[in-house]
Design a protein around this motif. Structure first.
Motif, PDB file in Angstrom:
ATOM      1  N   LEU A  81     -10.613  -6.822 -41.591  1.00 19.57           N
ATOM      2  CA  LEU A  81     -11.822  -7.454 -42.131  1.00 19.57           C
ATOM      3  C   LEU A  81     -11.515  -8.842 -42.694  1.00 19.57           C
ATOM      4  O   LEU A  81     -12.263  -9.791 -42.483  1.00 19.57           O
ATOM      5  CB  LEU A  81     -12.440  -6.569 -43.219  1.00 19.57           C
ATOM      6  CG  LEU A  81     -12.979  -5.215 -42.736  1.00 19.57           C
ATOM      7  CD1 LEU A  81     -13.285  -4.294 -43.917  1.00 19.57           C
ATOM      8  CD2 LEU A  81     -14.243  -5.416 -41.905  1.00 19.57           C
ATOM      9  N   ARG A  82     -10.397  -8.939 -43.401  1.00 17.74           N
ATOM     10  CA  ARG A  82     -10.034 -10.238 -43.991  1.00 17.74           C
ATOM     11  C   ARG A  82      -9.760 -11.273 -42.908  1.00 17.74           C
ATOM     12  O   ARG A  82     -10.097 -12.443 -43.062  1.00 17.74           O
ATOM     13  CB  ARG A  82      -8.802 -10.089 -44.886  1.00 17.74           C
ATOM     14  CG  ARG A  82      -9.057  -9.263 -46.129  1.00 17.74           C
ATOM     15  CD  ARG A  82      -7.802  -9.110 -46.939  1.00 17.74           C
ATOM     16  NE  ARG A  82      -7.500 -10.317 -47.700  1.00 17.74           N
ATOM     17  CZ  ARG A  82      -6.380 -10.489 -48.399  1.00 17.74           C
ATOM     18  NH1 ARG A  82      -5.474  -9.527 -48.426  1.00 17.74           N
ATOM     19  NH2 ARG A  82      -6.175 -11.598 -49.069  1.00 17.74           N
ATOM     20  N   SER A  83      -9.142 -10.822 -41.846  1.00 21.87           N
ATOM     21  CA  SER A  83      -8.814 -11.774 -40.775  1.00 21.87           C
ATOM     22  C   SER A  83     -10.078 -12.337 -40.131  1.00 21.87           C
ATOM     23  O   SER A  83     -10.029 -13.314 -39.405  1.00 21.87           O
ATOM     24  CB  SER A  83      -7.940 -11.104 -39.716  1.00 21.87           C
ATOM     25  OG  SER A  83      -8.737 -10.343 -38.829  1.00 21.87           O
ATOM     26  N   ARG A  84     -11.229 -11.697 -40.413  1.00 23.68           N
ATOM     27  CA  ARG A  84     -12.509 -12.211 -39.893  1.00 23.68           C
ATOM     28  C   ARG A  84     -13.266 -12.962 -40.981  1.00 23.68           C
ATOM     29  O   ARG A  84     -14.476 -13.153 -40.894  1.00 23.68           O
ATOM     30  CB  ARG A  84     -13.362 -11.065 -39.342  1.00 23.68           C
ATOM     31  CG  ARG A  84     -12.666 -10.235 -38.276  1.00 23.68           C
ATOM     32  CD  ARG A  84     -12.422 -11.024 -36.989  1.00 23.68           C
ATOM     33  NE  ARG A  84     -11.116 -10.758 -36.402  1.00 23.68           N
ATOM     34  CZ  ARG A  84     -10.861  -9.909 -35.414  1.00 23.68           C
ATOM     35  NH1 ARG A  84     -11.837  -9.251 -34.867  1.00 23.68           N
ATOM     36  NH2 ARG A  84      -9.642  -9.734 -34.969  1.00 23.68           N
ATOM     37  N   GLY A  85     -12.567 -13.270 -42.075  1.00 19.75           N
ATOM     38  CA  GLY A  85     -13.181 -14.116 -43.099  1.00 19.75           C
ATOM     39  C   GLY A  85     -13.817 -13.361 -44.249  1.00 19.75           C
ATOM     40  O   GLY A  85     -14.370 -13.958 -45.163  1.00 19.75           O
ATOM     41  N   VAL A  86     -13.775 -12.020 -44.204  1.00 15.81           N
ATOM     42  CA  VAL A  86     -14.359 -11.235 -45.296  1.00 15.81           C
ATOM     43  C   VAL A  86     -13.346 -11.193 -46.449  1.00 15.81           C
ATOM     44  O   VAL A  86     -12.181 -10.861 -46.229  1.00 15.81           O
ATOM     45  CB  VAL A  86     -14.681  -9.806 -44.809  1.00 15.81           C
ATOM     46  CG1 VAL A  86     -15.236  -8.961 -45.938  1.00 15.81           C
ATOM     47  CG2 VAL A  86     -15.667  -9.852 -43.639  1.00 15.81           C
ATOM     48  N   SER A  87     -13.767 -11.537 -47.663  1.00 14.19           N
ATOM     49  CA  SER A  87     -12.819 -11.623 -48.777  1.00 14.19           C
ATOM     50  C   SER A  87     -12.244 -10.242 -49.072  1.00 14.19           C
ATOM     51  O   SER A  87     -12.836  -9.212 -48.728  1.00 14.19           O
ATOM     52  CB  SER A  87     -13.512 -12.168 -50.022  1.00 14.19           C
ATOM     53  OG  SER A  87     -14.345 -11.180 -50.571  1.00 14.19           O
ATOM     54  N   VAL A  88     -11.110 -10.220 -49.735  1.00 19.44           N
ATOM     55  CA  VAL A  88     -10.440  -8.944 -49.983  1.00 19.44           C
ATOM     56  C   VAL A  88     -11.318  -8.009 -50.818  1.00 19.44           C
ATOM     57  O   VAL A  88     -11.408  -6.807 -50.543  1.00 19.44           O
ATOM     58  CB  VAL A  88      -9.036  -9.153 -50.616  1.00 19.44           C
ATOM     59  CG1 VAL A  88      -9.115  -9.872 -51.952  1.00 19.44           C
ATOM     60  CG2 VAL A  88      -8.311  -7.829 -50.786  1.00 19.44           C
TER      61      VAL A  88
END
Lengths: 462, 255
Positions: A388-395
């Protein structure tokens, strides 16, 4: 703990004996009180109470709540859902409040009133059922409730009546100097071919110590439908023991959803007797706990007749040092051929100190049945968070999204849209991961129970 | 655009990357090839910010920014996109919900308002066609129950939605039949442009018949042992990794 301890445990409950109402139930109440005195509060050596110590309840002295608590309509707001339910019944400290309740919009064919009133006017309806289903002989909390209850909600749906809009029953406990105890007693009777939707909310202010020992008897006659929700938002210092005893005859459908957000120590006893062919039940549960909260869901599904389906689906999200317990006992009696019983308990532990005890239990005496059970305990999946983070969603958002998704399967079973929204709000309040949940809601749901079961089957197979 | 200098990375005590140097200019397609265990996927993961790997030495700069200082999501905001070798299944989160969340997170970072529903749907329709991805999959949980080919096409589809500056394809071809491979390659080719670069990590030369790289690098035991143009891939095909390793004089990977 020794037997002597158990005796000591109930000593300060002797004052309560004088409070037993002298009504037509007096013989049952006397018997129940005698059973309570004989049983005492269960200890963790009791197999059914292995994971939940009742000592904090037994140790505490409770007084009866005062009758003059001031509650205004504004105090109810946080418990109501967006769209006005069909009717609202409010209990303050265990007593029905006429001024806060609104039962004016009820359709024909359904009778809703306080149990205190029904004991007077509905004796013929009550007599075959009240205290007849919930077992006070073997269960101390049920015995205590039976001996002492004075009020609760009475719902009777007459044959063929379909009530689509939910009835909301709200139990509010107000803060007091001394810890108080209340014994709500509810009864839901759905006559043949009727349908009713009920939401119970238990609420109290965090920090206040009290004890709600509730018993609810459900009677679902042939082809009747009861869709029931219990939203637990008790004070985080409160004790609650909630016993639901369901009696079902043929072709009936009962679902009861347990949505536990509050309480310090909560025990839910959910029992059903499937006593007619093709009776179906679904028990859905979601616990969202933090701090020192403890919620124990204890089920007993008794398949006494053939061709019945049951489904237990319990999930829990445990943060801090919270603790959960699950026991989902399924009994398939000798005659109950073609039983289809499913049981699942899934837990998400968000902290190292959180804990879950889970015990699936199947007792199968018939030979042509389908019974499955499963339990999983896990943490948030690091791989999924990275994805998810690699798609720009914050941790933070990624964590929240995964917790949301986990809870979504349970909340998705809720068939009242406004309640679903409310639960999602409660859930996002609980996820202290910042602004992450502002971009909408990921849940999908289905109105079709069979659909959900099929989806669950698919997941199991893959 | 991307400058990798003397990059060392490890997982636990296990050293995987042992001094990678690589420069990528805008619009270029670089292929990283190498035998199993050479560190190809580690390089892709480290670039995307996977915290399982520890960078012990070296630097990565991307458009002047120190990438190693950025969290995974911040790298995505800067325009780095990793198409996973094994896309993760996430039950309970629908693909379309997730995509919208991701796009809005990117837009927020650029100071743009949230995407309009109609615009989003139009984009989904357009980009999913590019990789022949059934847009009914949008309603399903992320990658859950997707076939291997659907998962890989979903990665390229997401890349098309995000429009990154640097796309990293980590063995996107593995497990695909030739038709699916062509579809995926075709999708990537449509995204090629003067401002968008790619790192194509692959085990097989075959993919490079369809995504023609500007440069090919051979990675062995955590180091690039040979670089060349697309003909190097063909040479590899003929001689095998052993041949190239022998010629380059690189140490054989141990065990």
């Amino acid at each position: 703990m020794t037997a002597v301890d158990t005796k000591q445990d109930i000593q300060h409950w002797s004052d309560w004996k004088a409070r037993m109402p002298k009504d037509w139930l007096a013989p049952a109440r006397e018997a129940a009180m005698a059973r309570f005195e004989a049983l005492g509060f269960p200890t963790t050596r009791h197999e059914e109470w292995k994971y939940t110590s009742t000592a904090p309840i037994a140790r505490q002295s409770f007084v009866a709540p005062s009758a003059d608590a001031k509650v205004t309509a504004a105090d109810l707001d946080r418990y109501l859902f967006a769209e006005q339910p069909g009717a609202l019944a409010v209990f303050v400290n265990g007593r029905f409040s006429d001024s806060l309740s609104d039962l004016s919009a009820l359709p024909k064919g359904i009778t809703v009133m306080s149990l205190a009133a029904a004991l007077e006017s509905q004796r013929d309806v009550l007599e075959p059922h009240l205290t007849k289903h919930a077992d006070y002989r073997e269960h101390a909390f049920c015995a205590l409730n039976t001996a002492l209850f004075t009020d609760g909600i009475f719902v009777h749906v007459s044959e063929g009546t379909l009530v689509e809009r939910p009835l909301h029953v709200l139990y509010l406990t107000t803060p007091s100097d001394d810890p108080t105890a209340a014994f709500p007693r509810n009864i839901y009777i759905a006559e043949p071919n009727s349908k009713v939707r009920l939401v119970e909310t238990y609420g109290g202010q965090n920090g206040s110590v009290y004890f709600n020992n509730a018993v609810t008897e459900f009677v679902a006659r042939d082809n009747a439908i009861i869709d029931h929700y219990q939203v637990q938002r008790e004070s985080t210092d409160a004790f609650q023991v909630s016993t639901r005893q369901v009696f079902q005859t043929r072709d009936s459908n009962v679902s009861s959803h347990t949505l536990a957000f509050g309480g310090r120590l909560v025990r839910n006893n959910i029992n059903t007797l499937l006593d007619g062919e093709n009776a179906n039940c679904m028990f859905n549960g979601l616990s969202v706990l933090r701090g020192e909260q403890h919620v124990d869901n204890h089920l007993r599904v008794d398949h006494a007749q053939p061709h019945c389906n049951s489904w237990e689906f319990f999930k829990g999200i445990y943060d801090d040092s919270s603790r959960g317990a699950f026991c989902g006992r399924i009994i398939v009696r000798e005659d109950a051929q073609k039983t289809d019983a499913k049981q699942s308990n899934m837990s998400l532990l968000l902290s190292r100190d959180a804990m879950i005890d889970t015990k699936p239990q199947l007792e199968i005496l018939a030979d042509d049945v389908k019974c499955t059970h499963g339990a999983t305990v896990g943490q948030l999946d690091d791989e999924a968070i990275f994805y998810l983070r690699s798609r720009g969603v914050s941790v933070d958002a990624a964590r929240s999204l995964l917790i949301y998704a986990f809870a979504g399967e349970s909340i998705g079973q809720v068939r009242i849209a406004a309640l679903r929204d409310k639960l999602q709000d409660l859930l996002s309040e609980r996820l202290h991961y910042g602004e992450s949940l502002t971009f909408g809601r990921p849940f999908e749901y289905s109105d079709d129970f069979a659909d959900l079961v099929r989806a669950a089957d698919r997941r199991r197979e893959t | 655009m991307l400058e990798i200098t003397n990059l060392h990375a490890q997982i636990g005590d296990h050293k995987i990357l042992k001094g990678i140097n690589l420069t990528i200019n805008p619009g270029e397609v670089h292929s990283i090839m190498g035998p199993n265990g050479s560190g190809k996927s580690t390089l892709a993961s480290v670039l995307a910010g996977n915290e399982n790997f520890e960078v012990t030495e070296g630097s990565i700069t991307f458009n002047g920014k120190d990438v190693l200082e950025l969290a995974a999501e911040e790298r995505a905001w800067e325009g780095i996109f990793l198409a996973f070798q094994y896309p993760v299944e996430i039950p309970g989160v629908s693909t379309s919900y997730f995509l919208k969340a991701a796009m809005n997170a990117m837009r927020k970072n650029k100071g743009l308002p949230e995407i309009e529903a109609a615009e989003f749907l139009k984009l989904v329709e357009q980009k999913s066609k590019m990789v022949a991805l059934d847009d009914r999959l949008m309603g399903r949980a992320i990658n859950e129950g997707f076939s291997g080919g659907e998962k890989k096409r979903n990665e390229v589809f997401q890349m098309a939605m995000m429009e990154p500056k640097l796309g990293i394809l980590d063995e996107t071809d593995s497990g695909l039949d030739i038709d699916a491979l062509k579809i995926v390659a075709n999708g990537v080719n449509k995204l090629r442009g003067p401002d968008r670069s790619f790192i194509v990590v692959t085990h097989y030369q075959r993919l490079l018949d369809y995504i023609v790289p500007d440069y090919v690098h051979v990675l062995v035991d955590g180091r690039i042992v040979k670089s060349g143009d697309k003909t190097l891939a063909l040479e590899l095909e003929k001689k095998g990794y052993a041949g190239i390793i022998a010629e380059s004089g690189a140490a054989q990977p141990v065990g």
